[in-house]
Each structure stands twice: as structure tokens, then as C-alpha cells.
Design an enzyme around this catalytic site. Structure first.
Site, short mmCIF file in Angstrom:
data_model
loop_
_atom_site.label_atom_id
_atom_site.label_comp_id
_atom_site.label_asym_id
_atom_site.label_seq_id
_atom_site.Cartn_x
_atom_site.Cartn_y
_atom_site.Cartn_z
N SER A 1 -15.56 6.10 2.12
CA SER A 1 -16.41 5.63 3.22
C SER A 1 -17.87 6.01 2.99
O SER A 1 -18.18 7.13 2.57
CB SER A 1 -15.94 6.24 4.54
N ILE B 1 -26.25 11.94 6.33
CA ILE B 1 -26.74 12.64 7.54
C ILE B 1 -25.71 13.70 7.95
O ILE B 1 -24.52 13.41 8.08
CB ILE B 1 -26.97 11.63 8.68
N GLU C 1 -7.98 2.63 20.54
CA GLU C 1 -8.18 3.89 19.81
C GLU C 1 -9.63 4.36 20.01
O GLU C 1 -10.56 3.63 19.70
CB GLU C 1 -7.93 3.65 18.32
N GLU D 1 -2.95 1.36 6.00
CA GLU D 1 -2.73 2.51 6.90
C GLU D 1 -3.84 2.44 7.94
O GLU D 1 -4.98 2.78 7.65
CB GLU D 1 -2.86 3.83 6.11
N LYS E 1 -13.06 3.51 -3.45
CA LYS E 1 -14.26 3.20 -2.66
C LYS E 1 -14.16 4.03 -1.37
O LYS E 1 -13.51 3.63 -0.42
CB LYS E 1 -14.28 1.70 -2.33
P1 NAD Z 1 -13.33 1.47 8.58
O1 NAD Z 1 -12.31 0.40 8.65
O2 NAD Z 1 -14.63 1.25 9.24
O3 NAD Z 1 -13.68 1.80 7.06
C1 NAD Z 1 -12.70 2.19 6.13
C2 NAD Z 1 -13.16 1.83 4.73
O4 NAD Z 1 -13.21 0.42 4.62
C3 NAD Z 1 -14.55 2.33 4.38
O5 NAD Z 1 -14.56 2.78 3.05
C4 NAD Z 1 -15.41 1.09 4.56
O6 NAD Z 1 -16.58 1.12 3.81
C5 NAD Z 1 -14.46 0.03 4.07
N1 NAD Z 1 -14.77 -1.34 4.51
C6 NAD Z 1 -15.39 -1.73 5.65
N2 NAD Z 1 -15.48 -3.08 5.70
C7 NAD Z 1 -14.88 -3.54 4.58
C8 NAD Z 1 -14.62 -4.84 4.07
N3 NAD Z 1 -15.01 -5.94 4.71
N4 NAD Z 1 -13.96 -4.96 2.91
C9 NAD Z 1 -13.54 -3.86 2.23
N5 NAD Z 1 -13.77 -2.61 2.66
C10 NAD Z 1 -14.42 -2.44 3.82
O7 NAD Z 1 -12.60 2.79 9.09
P2 NAD Z 1 -13.28 4.21 9.33
O8 NAD Z 1 -14.14 4.10 10.53
O9 NAD Z 1 -13.85 4.70 8.05
O10 NAD Z 1 -12.00 5.11 9.63
C11 NAD Z 1 -11.46 5.25 10.88
C12 NAD Z 1 -10.21 4.44 11.00
O11 NAD Z 1 -9.29 4.79 9.98
C13 NAD Z 1 -9.49 4.68 12.31
O12 NAD Z 1 -9.08 3.47 12.87
C14 NAD Z 1 -8.28 5.51 11.88
O13 NAD Z 1 -7.20 5.44 12.76
C15 NAD Z 1 -7.99 4.96 10.54
N6 NAD Z 1 -7.21 5.91 9.75
C16 NAD Z 1 -5.88 5.64 9.52
C17 NAD Z 1 -5.10 6.56 8.81
C18 NAD Z 1 -3.63 6.29 8.55
O14 NAD Z 1 -3.05 6.98 7.73
N7 NAD Z 1 -3.00 5.35 9.22
C19 NAD Z 1 -5.67 7.73 8.32
C20 NAD Z 1 -7.03 7.96 8.56
C21 NAD Z 1 -7.79 7.05 9.28
#
Ligand code: NAD
Length: 504
Positions: A187, A31, A394, A260, A185
Site C-alpha cells: 500500500s 507521513i 466496515e 481477502e 505491490k
Molecule cells: P485498498 O483496497 O484501498 O488498497 C489495497 C491495495 O490495493 C493497495 O496496495 C492499493 O494501492 C491497491 N489498489 C488500489 N486500487 C487498485 C486498483 N485499481 N488496482 C490494483 N490495486 C489497487 O485497501 P486498504 O485501505 O489498503 O486496506 C484496508 C482494507 O483491507 C479493509 O477493507 C480491510 O478489511 C482489508 N483487509 C482484509 C484482510 C483480510 O485478510 N481479509 C486483511 C487486512 C486488510
């Protein structure tokens, strides 16, 4: 940069150097967050696809084509990937923008950084050849020793949507430089450019299985990767909530993870700053770049009371110049939030802040001129206290909350008043004070008189609930290496711990 008329490629999973339909044949719609329209779809991998990809990665690691490469040979692949990224820069930037709502300008920045990151790790891969085997002098005649640095094995790389291809590159480039075989993998909310990386790898002839790309949902495609017995490590970037799940699952196999995670980073502004506008611009960039969807966003402004009202007035004036539009439009400085779910979440944070007694100084709603898309105005929230959700959690949107302080001690206490520990910024002309803050800030990243500049030579990562481990720099490579010690007994003399039968 001219916007090319791009077509959204329809891709399969990238496994073993080829495109392969997912076993269950399911797909997830893409989307465009600026228009709310479905513009394509991506494959939804499941456990069965993970098994196939892990086997391909293991074969690559065991085979000569990838498993026996030198760092210098791997560097050639990394440089070829960098060149292809630059060749396709405007197309990839446009795809990134359509997929996650990032402004085209920022997406083009990302593409430059991505190419530079592949180049940087190509250099480190070459340098690795001379560091692969390091003798350790024990100052003993009877033992000779050395330490080997080898690829860690098959690594699972799980990444978020806010910098889709850049976050993937921070892991893919060093993992390949180290000689690992990787399964990426990305997002489910933004996978287009990561799949294009698969096409680029195919074109440059990266050996099959060295990098595999599985798109799909977290629980269906990410979780089986984490719990797979033949995946040696998980490097994760994403939310703290998912980080906890990943660490828990990996712990069952004592599998190493690096995390991270998110943040709620402070920017502390002192009244001795010479140039108010300079500080104001960094404050805005620190919180509103990428529509606030930045893990290190300095989303808590901690401002010295004596200049607070003048500073806020200045912020309001500058905010008026932030162009909110379709992210592909020229000069757009604030695009939409990535998805309807995230958009609702951000608006809920704002309304909860209001309910808890905070003041919405500006923004707080969808911009009136944007009829479609997940847009949120740049928002500043004042009258905040430290027990409010808006201070603690956050938001991951363009929302800045503000608190004032009188003394340095108070500023430090407020800055560290968070469960997170990713980044912090201080604005002051007193560099000795800045130095004092480097010790006081409980974070992995510290900015003086700026917020967010990120350089690939420097370690990136946090403390507390922002996770552990470091991306980027030489630290980003180390995490994909296994350290082995080798000890050789070189003496002709018996060890003489037991009595020799010949002497009994
Ligand atoms: P998210 O945790 O929802 O998803 C991240 C990834 O994890 C995705 O690929 C998702 O499909 C996967 N995932 C979800 N559930 C899972 C599971 N049970 N097992 C394995 N994989 C799984 O995060 P988001 O919404 O995509 O990203 C935003 C977050 O990322 C924010 O909290 C942000 O602060 C953080 N972030 C951190 C950094 C850093 O360098 N510290 C950089 C960028 C983003």
C-alpha cells in the site's frame, strides 16, 4: 524493547535483485500519522516499471538460479530471510510504527509473526519436494498416471497498510516456497518495511527477479499488474471496493484471483459467561487492537439483553485503562489512524450514526490530550438498528456498535445480518451452543471465547463479500501451485477405437 534511533531509508524500486529508480522518477511522501509530519518518501511505480518487473520475474522463472530450485533450496532462502527479520526486529518494528501508527508493541509482535511465517513456509517448501509428483493408481494395466504440483508462474501480490509487512509476508512466503516469481505491490500508505524486505532479499542472495517490490499508487502501479498478460495470478488483500475492480480487470484475461477483503464481524455474548472481565477484555481487543484497523475486527457486539447494561458498564471501566499516546511510547494501547483520509472517514461514520439516531456511549472524538496526529477515541455506539450505516459498513477504526438479543435464534440472525463473511466470535460457557454456532455463522473464521488470535497453521479467509481463497496454512501454499495431470498409455495393445487399415 528499546526504541532504536532509526533513520528512514530512502529506497528505489526493488527489481531484478537491485534497486532501480522508477521510470518516471516520481515519489510519494511518507507521513507519520502520529505527528502529521513528512518523514521520507517512496518511489511511485507506473506501468513502465511493472513491465520491467514482470520481465525480470519471467526471466527468474525460466532461469536455473530460481526456476530450477528444489523446495529444500528455496527453504534456505526463506530461513535466511526469517533470521534477518529477527536480527533487525526492533528497527523494523519502529519503522512500521512510524509509517502506519501501529503501537510499537503490536509492531514487534508482527515482526515475530513475520519471521515465524517465513520459517513455517520454509518447512512446507521442503515438504513439497516429496509431493511434487504424486502417482495416482487407476487400477488399470494400460495406463499409468501421476499428478504434478508446479509453481503457478509469475504472481502479483497486492497488499494493504494495516499490517504492512505481515500481510505482504502471508503472500510472499508461500509464493516463494511454491517456486513462483513474485511482484509485491504494497500500500502507498505504508511501504517502508516492505521495501526493507527487498534489502533483506538482496543481502541473503535471493536470485534476481524471484521477488520484485513495486511501491506506488493503486491505479498506477497495482492496476497494470492486474491487467498484465504475463502475470499469471493476483493475490489481493484490501477493501471490497478495490477487490471488485481487481476481479473485473482480471476477468478480461480469465486470470485467477484470490481476494481477502473487509468485514463487519460479530461478537455474540451470552449471559452464561462465568467471567465477565475475560469476555470484556476480548471484546475490547477484538475491536480496538491496531486502532480497529483489522479486517476481522469484531465490531458488532451482540449481547444478551439480561446482562447488557452490566456488560456495557464493565466495558466503560476497562476503556479508561486504554492508553492513547504516540505509538512509540511504552504501554501505548491505541495509536493513530493511518492517514488523514481514513481519520476523516472514521469520524464521518460516527457523525452519521449520531444523525441516524444512535447514541455515542463513549468516545466519538479525537482525544483532547493529543493535539497532533490522526487519533480517534475508542468509541461505543448503542441504540443501533439494522438499517443504520454503522451496523452495515466496515468502519476500520476503533468503533464498536452494540445490539441486544433475547434468544439464540435472534442472535444468529443478527450475527449473519451482514454482506460480509470473514469472522465471528461467540462467548458462552455452553460448548454445545458454540458448536451450533459454528454451523450457523456464515464466516470463514470462528472464535470461541476469544476474538482475533491468528495462527499461521490455520486457513485465513472469508465468504460472501469478504472474498474467497485462503491465506496461511497449507491452503496458503496451494494457491501458488499449478496442478498438472500426466497420463501415459503403457499397453502394447492397439487402442482399437478405429479399424486398423492392416485389418481392412
Ligand atoms: P485498498 O483496497 O484501498 O488498497 C489495497 C491495495 O490495493 C493497495 O496496495 C492499493 O494501492 C491497491 N489498489 C488500489 N486500487 C487498485 C486498483 N485499481 N488496482 C490494483 N490495486 C489497487 O485497501 P486498504 O485501505 O489498503 O486496506 C484496508 C482494507 O483491507 C479493509 O477493507 C480491510 O478489511 C482489508 N483487509 C482484509 C484482510 C483480510 O485478510 N481479509 C486483511 C487486512 C486488510
Amino acid at each position: 524493547m528499546a526504541i532504536p534511533n532509526v533513520r528512514i531509508p530512502s529506497r528505489q524500486l526493488y527489481i531484478d535483485g537491485e534497486w532501480r529508480e522508477s521510470v518516471k522518477k516520481n515519489r510519494i511522501p511518507i507521513i507519520n500519522p502520529a505527528t502529521e509530519e513528512i518523514i521520507g518518501d517512496i518511489p511511485a511505480a507506473t506501468e513502465e516499471d511493472v513491465d520491467i518487473a514482470v520481465e525480470a520475474a519471467r526471466r527468474a522463472l525460466a532461469g536455473d538460479e530460481w526456476g530450477s530450485t528444489t523446495g529444500a533450496q528455496r527453504a534456505k532462502y526463506l530461513r535466511a530471510i526469517a533470521a534477518k527479520i529477527l536480527e533487525r526486529k526492533s528497527e523494523l518494528a519502529t519503522l512500521e510504527s512510524l509509517d502506519c501508527g501501529k503501537t510499537l508493541f503490536e509492531a514487534a509482535w508482527d515482526m515475530d509473526d513475520i519471521a515465524a511465517c517465513f520459517e513455517y513456509y520454509a518447512d512446507l517448501a521442503e515438504a513439497l519436494d516429496s509431493k511434487k509428483k504424486t502417482p495416482v493408481d487407476l487400477h488399470m494395466d494400460s495406463f499409468k498416471t501421476y499428478v504434478l504440483r508446479e509453481p503457478l508462474g509469475v504472481v502479483g501480490l497486492i497488499t494493504p497498510w494495516n499490517y504492512p509487512l505481515l500481510m505482504a509476508t502471508w503472500k510472499v512466503a508461500p509464493a516463494l516456497a511454491a517456486g513462483c516469481a513474485a511482484i509485491l505491490k504494497p500500500s502507498e500508505l505504508a511501504s517502508i518495511t516492505c521495501l526493507e524486505l527487498g534489502e533483506i532479499c538482496r543481502e541473503v542472495g535471493l536470485p534476481p527477479g524471484a521477488l520484485n517490490i513495486l511501491t506506488g499508487l493503486g491505479p498506477e502501479a497495482g492496476a497494470p499488474l492486474v491487467s498484465h498478460p504475463h502475470v499469471d495470478k493476483i493475490a489481493f488483500t484490501g477493501s471490497a471496493t478495490t477487490g471488485v475492480k481487481i476481479m473485473t480487470a482480471a476477468a478480461q484475461l480469465v486470470k485467477p484471483v484470490t481476494l481477502e477483503l473487509g468485514g463487519k464481524s460479530p461478537i455474540v455474548v451470552f449471559d452464561d459467561i462465568d467471567n465477565l472481565d475475560l469476555a470484556v477484555e476480548w471484546t475490547l481487543f477484538g475491536c480496538f487492537a491496531n486502532a480497529g484497523q483489522v479486517c476481522s475486527a469484531t465490531s458488532r457486539l451482540i449481547i444478551q439483553e439480561s446482562i447488557a447494561s452490566e456488560y456495557l458498564e464493565r466495558l466503560l471501566l476497562w476503556i479508561k485503562n486504554i492508553k492513547i499516546s504516540d505509538p512509540l511510547e511504552e504501554d501505548c494501547k491505541l495509536g493513530p489512524i493511518v492517514s488523514s483520509g481514513q481519520y476523516e472517514k472514521v469520524l464521518k461514520f460516527i457523525s452519521k450514526a449520531k444523525d441516524e439516531g444512535a447514541t455515542i456511549l463513549c468516545g466519538g472524538e479525537r482525544p483532547q490530550h493529543m493535539k497532533k496526529g490522526y487519533y480517534v477515541q475508542p468509541t461505543i455506539i448503542t441504540d443501533v438498528n439494522t438499517s443504520m450505516e454503522i451496523w452495515k459498513e466496515e468502519v476500520f477504526g476503533p468503533v464498536l456498535c452494540v445490539k441486544t438479543f433475547k434468544t439464540e435464534e435472534e442472535a444468529i440472525e443478527l450475527a449473519n445480518d451482514t454482506k460480509y463473511g470473514l469472522a465471528s466470535a461467540i462467548m458462552s460457557k455452553d460448548l454445545e451452543r458454540c458448536e451450533r454456532f459454528t454451523k450457523a455463522f456464515q464466516t470463514g473464521i470462528i472464535w470461541f471465547n476469544c476474538s482475533q488470535p491468528t495462527f499461521m497453521q490455520l486457513p485465513w479467509g472469508g465468504r460472501k463479500r469478504s472474498g474467497f481463497g485462503r491465506d496461511l496454512g497449507e491452503w496458503g501454499l496451494e494457491k501458488y501451485l499449478n496442478i498438472k495431470q500426466v497420463t501415459q498409455y503403457t499397453s502394447d495393445e492397439p487402442w482399437a477405437f478405429y479399424k486398423s487399415p492392416s485389418k481392412v
